[in-house]
Scaffold this motif. Sequence first.
Motif, PDB file in Angstrom:
ATOM      1  N   PRO A  95      -6.401  -2.341   1.282  1.00 19.25           N
ATOM      2  CA  PRO A  95      -7.797  -1.959   0.868  1.00 19.25           C
ATOM      3  C   PRO A  95      -7.023  -0.951   2.939  1.00 19.25           C
ATOM      4  O   PRO A  95      -7.403  -0.086   3.034  1.00 19.25           O
ATOM      5  CB  PRO A  95      -8.581  -2.549   1.172  1.00 19.25           C
ATOM      6  N   ASP A  96      -6.662  -2.000   3.591  1.00 18.20           N
ATOM      7  CA  ASP A  96      -6.409  -2.007   4.915  1.00 18.20           C
ATOM      8  C   ASP A  96      -5.366  -1.038   5.687  1.00 18.20           C
ATOM      9  O   ASP A  96      -4.115  -1.509   5.014  1.00 18.20           O
ATOM     10  CB  ASP A  96      -6.844  -3.125   5.741  1.00 18.20           C
ATOM     11  N   ALA A  97      -5.052  -0.445   6.735  1.00 16.01           N
ATOM     12  CA  ALA A  97      -3.959  -0.541   7.375  1.00 16.01           C
ATOM     13  C   ALA A  97      -2.389  -0.786   7.091  1.00 16.01           C
ATOM     14  O   ALA A  97      -1.343  -1.349   6.775  1.00 16.01           O
ATOM     15  CB  ALA A  97      -3.833   0.502   8.343  1.00 16.01           C
ATOM     16  N   ALA A  98      -3.206  -2.694   7.730  1.00 16.93           N
ATOM     17  CA  ALA A  98      -2.501  -3.293   8.453  1.00 16.93           C
ATOM     18  C   ALA A  98      -1.544  -4.182   6.899  1.00 16.93           C
ATOM     19  O   ALA A  98      -0.516  -4.860   6.733  1.00 16.93           O
ATOM     20  CB  ALA A  98      -2.770  -4.595   9.271  1.00 16.93           C
ATOM     21  N   ALA A  99      -3.006  -4.222   5.653  1.00 17.62           N
ATOM     22  CA  ALA A  99      -2.012  -4.785   4.423  1.00 17.62           C
ATOM     23  C   ALA A  99      -1.640  -3.548   3.357  1.00 17.62           C
ATOM     24  O   ALA A  99      -0.244  -5.049   3.102  1.00 17.62           O
ATOM     25  CB  ALA A  99      -3.517  -4.984   3.376  1.00 17.62           C
ATOM     26  N   LYS A 100      -1.695  -2.949   3.359  1.00 16.47           N
ATOM     27  CA  LYS A 100      -0.825  -1.676   2.745  1.00 16.47           C
ATOM     28  C   LYS A 100       0.625  -2.066   2.956  1.00 16.47           C
ATOM     29  O   LYS A 100       1.301  -1.602   2.689  1.00 16.47           O
ATOM     30  CB  LYS A 100      -1.764  -0.437   2.978  1.00 16.47           C
ATOM     31  N   ALA A 101       0.777  -1.950   5.189  1.00 22.06           N
ATOM     32  CA  ALA A 101       1.931  -1.274   5.377  1.00 22.06           C
ATOM     33  C   ALA A 101       2.871  -2.859   5.220  1.00 22.06           C
ATOM     34  O   ALA A 101       3.849  -2.207   4.861  1.00 22.06           O
ATOM     35  CB  ALA A 101       1.114  -1.602   7.563  1.00 22.06           C
ATOM     36  N   ALA A 102       2.017  -4.036   5.041  1.00 27.31           N
ATOM     37  CA  ALA A 102       3.064  -5.156   4.567  1.00 27.31           C
ATOM     38  C   ALA A 102       3.442  -4.778   3.462  1.00 27.31           C
ATOM     39  O   ALA A 102       4.931  -5.020   3.168  1.00 27.31           O
ATOM     40  CB  ALA A 102       2.289  -6.378   5.142  1.00 27.31           C
ATOM     41  N   VAL A 103       2.330  -4.653   2.290  1.00 28.74           N
ATOM     42  CA  VAL A 103       3.200  -4.134   1.484  1.00 28.74           C
ATOM     43  C   VAL A 103       4.108  -3.396   0.827  1.00 28.74           C
ATOM     44  O   VAL A 103       5.192  -3.123  -0.261  1.00 28.74           O
ATOM     45  CB  VAL A 103       2.287  -3.769   0.773  1.00 28.74           C
ATOM     46  N   ALA A 104       3.961  -2.237   1.738  1.00 32.13           N
ATOM     47  CA  ALA A 104       5.357  -0.933   1.234  1.00 32.13           C
ATOM     48  C   ALA A 104       6.838  -1.126   2.339  1.00 32.13           C
ATOM     49  O   ALA A 104       7.788  -0.449   1.106  1.00 32.13           O
ATOM     50  CB  ALA A 104       4.110   0.535   2.621  1.00 32.13           C
ATOM     51  N   ASP A 105       6.405  -1.844   2.874  1.00 29.65           N
ATOM     52  CA  ASP A 105       7.655  -2.784   3.566  1.00 29.65           C
ATOM     53  C   ASP A 105       8.614  -3.257   2.205  1.00 29.65           C
ATOM     54  O   ASP A 105       9.626  -3.723   1.712  1.00 29.65           O
ATOM     55  CB  ASP A 105       6.894  -3.679   4.116  1.00 29.65           C
ATOM     56  N   ARG A 106       7.880  -4.605   1.593  1.00 32.98           N
ATOM     57  CA  ARG A 106       7.953  -4.605   0.426  1.00 32.98           C
ATOM     58  C   ARG A 106       8.496  -4.070  -0.329  1.00 32.98           C
ATOM     59  O   ARG A 106       9.383  -4.614  -1.633  1.00 32.98           O
ATOM     60  CB  ARG A 106       7.531  -6.628  -0.290  1.00 32.98           C
ATOM     61  N   ALA A 107       7.593  -2.781  -0.812  1.00 33.91           N
ATOM     62  CA  ALA A 107       7.901  -1.425  -1.848  1.00 33.91           C
ATOM     63  C   ALA A 107       8.936  -0.860  -1.868  1.00 33.91           C
ATOM     64  O   ALA A 107      10.113  -0.549  -2.720  1.00 33.91           O
ATOM     65  CB  ALA A 107       7.125  -0.862  -2.424  1.00 33.91           C
ATOM     66  N   HIS A 108       9.798  -1.000  -0.353  1.00 33.27           N
ATOM     67  CA  HIS A 108      10.799  -0.047  -0.027  1.00 33.27           C
ATOM     68  C   HIS A 108      12.196  -1.322  -0.930  1.00 33.27           C
ATOM     69  O   HIS A 108      12.686  -0.526  -1.186  1.00 33.27           O
ATOM     70  CB  HIS A 108      10.614  -0.388   1.426  1.00 33.27           C
ATOM     71  N   GLU A 109      11.636  -2.473  -0.453  1.00 34.05           N
ATOM     72  CA  GLU A 109      12.974  -3.141  -1.139  1.00 34.05           C
ATOM     73  C   GLU A 109      13.258  -2.871  -2.465  1.00 34.05           C
ATOM     74  O   GLU A 109      14.068  -2.891  -3.314  1.00 34.05           O
ATOM     75  CB  GLU A 109      12.544  -4.620  -0.167  1.00 34.05           C
ATOM     76  N   ALA A 110      11.442  -3.855  -2.857  1.00 33.89           N
ATOM     77  CA  ALA A 110      11.213  -3.715  -4.541  1.00 33.89           C
ATOM     78  C   ALA A 110      12.188  -1.866  -5.237  1.00 33.89           C
ATOM     79  O   ALA A 110      12.134  -1.535  -6.151  1.00 33.89           O
ATOM     80  CB  ALA A 110       9.989  -3.729  -5.311  1.00 33.89           C
ATOM     81  N   LEU A 111      11.644  -1.227  -4.015  1.00 39.93           N
ATOM     82  CA  LEU A 111      12.185  -0.142  -4.922  1.00 39.93           C
ATOM     83  C   LEU A 111      13.964   0.651  -4.911  1.00 39.93           C
ATOM     84  O   LEU A 111      14.500   1.185  -6.056  1.00 39.93           O
ATOM     85  CB  LEU A 111      11.797   1.495  -3.736  1.00 39.93           C
TER      86      LEU A 111
END
Length: 491
Positions: A95-111
Motif C-alpha cells: 500500500p505505502d510508498a516505502a513498502a512498494k519501493a522495497a518490493v520493486a527493488d526485489r522485482a527488478h531482480e526477479a525480472l
Amino acid sequence: MIDEVRREMAAAAPEEARVLLRRNWLRLIIESHTSELEQLCTAAPDPHDPHILLIRACCRDLAGDSYGAEYLRGQGLRVAEDDFVACFTDLLLAPDAAAKAAVADRAHEALSHCGADDDYSSALFLLGWTEVRLRRNFPGAIALLRSAAAEARLQDRRETYRLAQSNLAFALTQAGLFTDAEQVLDTLPPRATPSDWDLFEGGLPEANRGCIAYWRGEFAQAVALLETAIVEDSPGNNFEALARLYYVMSVVALQREDRYYAAAGLLQGISRSDKHGIPWDTLRRAVSAHLAHAQGQDERARALAAPTLTRTGAAVAHALLAELYRTMGEPGLSGQAFRLAAAAGMPRYARVSTLVTSAALHSAAGNGDRAHEQLDHALENAAAEGVLAPFLGDDPIIADLLSAHAHWGSEHQQFLHAILTKRGQHATAVTGILTERERDVLVRLRTTMTADEIAAELGIAYPTVKTHIRAIYRKLGVASRRDAIRAADRA
C-alpha cells in the motif's frame, strides 16, 4: 485466452494445472479476467497451495476487496521472498510508498531471472506501472513501459499493449512531457467497454488529458475533460480520484464559486490512506486547503494543510502548498513546503510552480534581481511544454513581476508575451462569472458611494456588501476599488 487456459487445466494433471496457473495468472489479471481466474483457483486440485492463495489475493484486490486480499496474502506467504509469484503479488498489493519501493527493488531482480513459467511481458508492465506510482525514476518507468508495450506487441497481446501505452501516457504526463503524452493518448487503441483493470485504475486517459489542460492554463477545458472521468462511489484511490483533484483546482482557478460546495463533496470521496504508493491524504489536504482559501477560510486552510508539512513524497502537492502559504502571508511555511517539494524530485511543471513562488517571495522581500532570476528560470522550464498555470494566479505580486520582467530583459520574451496574453484572457473569463449581486456592487464602486450607502441603496446588510467587495477583488486579482474598476474595464 481464458477458455484456452480452462481447457488445458481440465485436461492437465494436478502439477501441470498448477504450472498453467503460474504461467498465465499475471496476464489474466492484467487483461481483466480476474473473476474467471479466481474461479480457476478455487477449482484447482490444491486450492490452498501458496501460489493459488497469492493469485486469489490479487484477484480480490482488483475486485475492491482489500480486506480479503490481505487475508489471502497472509495465508499464501509460505514461499521464498524471491519467488516470482510472491514478488509480483507484493508489488501489486503493497500500500505505502516505502513498502512498494522495497518490493520493486526485489522485482527488478526477479525480472532479470524470469524462468520459462514466468510471464515476462506482464511482469514488465506491472513493474513499470509501479515505478510510475513511486515517482522515484520517471525515465526508468517510461523505459519499462515502452519495453512492456513492445513485448506485448511482439506476442500479439493487444490488451496488455493498450494498458502499457495508456500507463506510458500517464508516466510521460507526470514527467512533464506533455507533447509526448498527447501523442501516445491520440494513438491508444479504443475499447468499447471498460475492463476490470480500467475500473481498477479509473479514468486514466481523461484524467491525463485534464491534468495536461490544467497545467497549460486551459482551466475550462480541464473541467470539461475531468467531469467525464468522475464517477460517484469510486474507491477514491485511482485515476478517478486524480481527476477529482484537478477538477477542483480548475474550478478554483476559474473562481467558480457556484461549484465550490459540490467540489468540497468530491474531495470528501478521496481516500485518507495511501494506495499503491500514492499519498492520497496529502494530495486531498493540499487541494482542500486551496479550496478553503478560495472560500475566504484561511484558518481552515491552514488546519487542513498543517499535517502535510510532516510528510514527504508528494512533490506536486507541496509545490501547490508553497504557493498557497505565500498567498496567505506565511513565507516561512511556504519555504518549508518548498523544501519538501524539492526533496521528492519534482516533475518540470511542479518545478515551474516553485520557481514562480520563489520569485514572488523574493519580490515581496525587496530582492528584485533575485526575483527576476527565479522568474526567468521558471520561464525557461515552462516554455517547452507550455506550462502556464503557475503564472496565471490573480496575485498582484505575480502580475507586477511579470509586467516588470518584460522590461528586465529575458531570453523568453515570446513565451512571456503568451503568458501575459493568457492572463488577459483568464481575467476576462473570471470577470464574466461575477454573480449578479457582485455586478450590482461593482457598478456602484465606480461612484463615490461608501459601502454603507451601497448597502442602503441595494437593501442589503453592510457586512454582506463587504463580503461582495472582497469577492470582487479576489476574482479580479486586485486589492483596491480603483484597481477593480480598471481590471473590469480591461476585461
